[in-house]
Write a protein that holds these residues in place. Structure first.
Motif: not given
Length: 461
Positions: A127, A131, A327, A330-331, A365-366, A369
């Protein structure tokens, strides 16, 4: 030949038995890390664990490896990802960094000189790597699964002691080459639907065995054609499924063979110019009368088919890449809107209007996850049906969420995010591969889920 048990049938006890599964504790395998006892509490099942239940935090060892992977992804992979994507070129530099970090041995047991990561730990590391470059993480999945299949997963499969001893000797040599020489593996599992036989015994998504192996003195002669072979022409070795020609039961004839890239008769024809995951370089692989020696067996004869049935969580590992991709999207959306991304307007004048969409991205996302972590914490040989159902649910949830989150990132950031100088359009293209990867494509995973729920069809597990 390994004895093939029907799904759900427990392995025989060790006392007086000819089959063993090292690592068992009263019939279950203790795994430190993301422990979730809620499943047993809800279903009334017996839960054996030496650690606290409902502890959603990674272990100290997992945190160490996660931090190392995150640094590698952000400081090394990310800066090169755009170039590899544009050129559809394999990220050899990323693999050099993986080797320097010791990560080619991530899933090699410590007694062979590796880092000893189990399946759950591998998924957490993957994961993070995604990224930096999702293509690198997806190809690394093929290598790490090969290491896990040879190691801890095989250790928990039933096989006669003599066969286990031989496997131990063969894998020791293969692990040594990974750790000392930097070898890594592709996994050419996919075959064109128009060739081969759709099996009814391996009920995991239509495994096709158009690739055959003829037993000859000292080894096998392999013929077949694979497609979407990630690391095509880049990996030194390919862990290759084949079916041995013969009259024995289907699963007993399944083979998993180490085929060198440069072996006579191996070729990787065709162009590679896809929409997304371009740096995976997933070309066709043609095997034309390729000879491999007996000691090229990655798994003992018959164990590949048995493992495919007994450990369907293998297929869930792909989703770690796409969770990391979410992730990153989103970041980077937050970085763009707040002016921290080079070239972005700072600060963005419409942040207030875009706030609800940011919240929705976070929630998607959460939620994905949380379900994914639950599913990987339950991965084991002969997992109970409810755990396999959750794995399917987690896989499809990630497949859907990664598309919505990466698409929303472009919309939220605005027109300039559509330009290739930003990573958002690459994220959105890469995300589309999630639902297409066999054997758990979105359609197949959903079909198996409802068939299992209704007690019909092929999805017995």
């Amino acid at each position: 030949m390994p004895k093939v048990r029907p799904p759900g049938e427990a392995a025989p006890c060790r006392d007086g038995a000819s089959l063993s599964r090292p690592g068992d504790v009263d019939g279950m395998v203790d795994r430190p890390g993301l422990k979730l006892g809620l499943a047993g509490w809800l279903t009334g099942a017996t839960v054996v664990s030496r650690g606290p239940l409902m502890d959603l935090q990674p272990s100290s060892r997992q945190r160490e490896l996660i931090a190392r992977a995150r640094h590698l992804a952000r400081e090394r992979f990310a800066a090169r990802a755009d170039r590899h994507d544009r050129d559809a070129a394999f990220p050899f530099e990323d693999y050099a960094d993986l080797r320097a970090e010791g990560f080619l041995g991530l899933c090699v047991p410590e007694r062979y000189g590796g880092l000893g990561a189990d399946y759950e730990t591998y998924c957490l590391v993957s994961e993070q790597l995604a990224q930096g470059n999702a293509s690198t993480a997806l190809t690394f999945n093929m290598h790490c699964l090969t290491m896990l299949m040879m190691g801890p997963i095989a250790d928990n499969m039933a096989m006669p002691p003599g066969q286990r001893d031989r496997h131990e000797a063969l894998r020791a040599a293969k692990y040594r080459e990974v750790v000392e020489d930097g070898a890594f593996y592709g996994q050419p599992h996919s075959e064109p639907v128009e060739q081969g036989e759709t099996d009814t015994t391996l009920a995991v998504g239509g495994r096709r065995f158009g690739t055959t192996a003829r037993k000859v003195e000292g080894g096998y002669v392999v013929n077949g054609r694979k497609f979407f072979v990630s690391l095509g022409g880049a990996a030194p070795y390919y862990a290759t499924p084949a079916i041995r020609l013969g009259d024995e039961p289907w699963i007993e004839r399944t083979l998993y063979l180490q085929i060198p890239k440069d072996a006579p008769g191996v070729s990787f024809p065709g162009e590679w110019d896809p929409m997304g995951m371009r740096a995976t370089v997933s070309r066709d692989m043609v095997l034309d009368n390729v000879f491999v020696a007996d000691d090229a067996e990655v798994l003992p004869p018959g164990l590949f088919g048995a493992m495919y049935n007994a450990f369907p969580h293998l297929f869930l590992s792909f989703s770690a890449t796409f969770l990391g991709l979410m992730q990153a999207a989103y970041d980077d959306t937050l970085a763009y809107l707040t002016g921290r991304m080079p070239g972005a307007p700072a600060p963005h004048t419409e942040i207030a209007a875009k706030g609800p969409a940011i919240a929705e991205m976070l929630f998607a996302l959460e939620a994905a996850r949380a379900l994914y972590y639950r599913a990987i914490s339950e991965a084991q040989v002969d997992a109970p049906p409810e755990a396999v159902q959750r794995a399917r649910a987690a896989h499809v949830t990630v497949q859907r969420a990664v598309v919505s989150v990466t698409q929303e990132a472009i919309r939220v950031c605005g027109g300039r995010a559509f330009l290739k100088r930003y990573p958002f359009e690459r994220y959105a293209r890469d995300a589309r591969a999630a639902a297409l990867m066999r054997p758990w494509t979105q359609e197949l995973a959903m079909q198996q889920a409802w068939e299992a729920a209704l007690g019909s069809g092929r999805a017995e597990r």
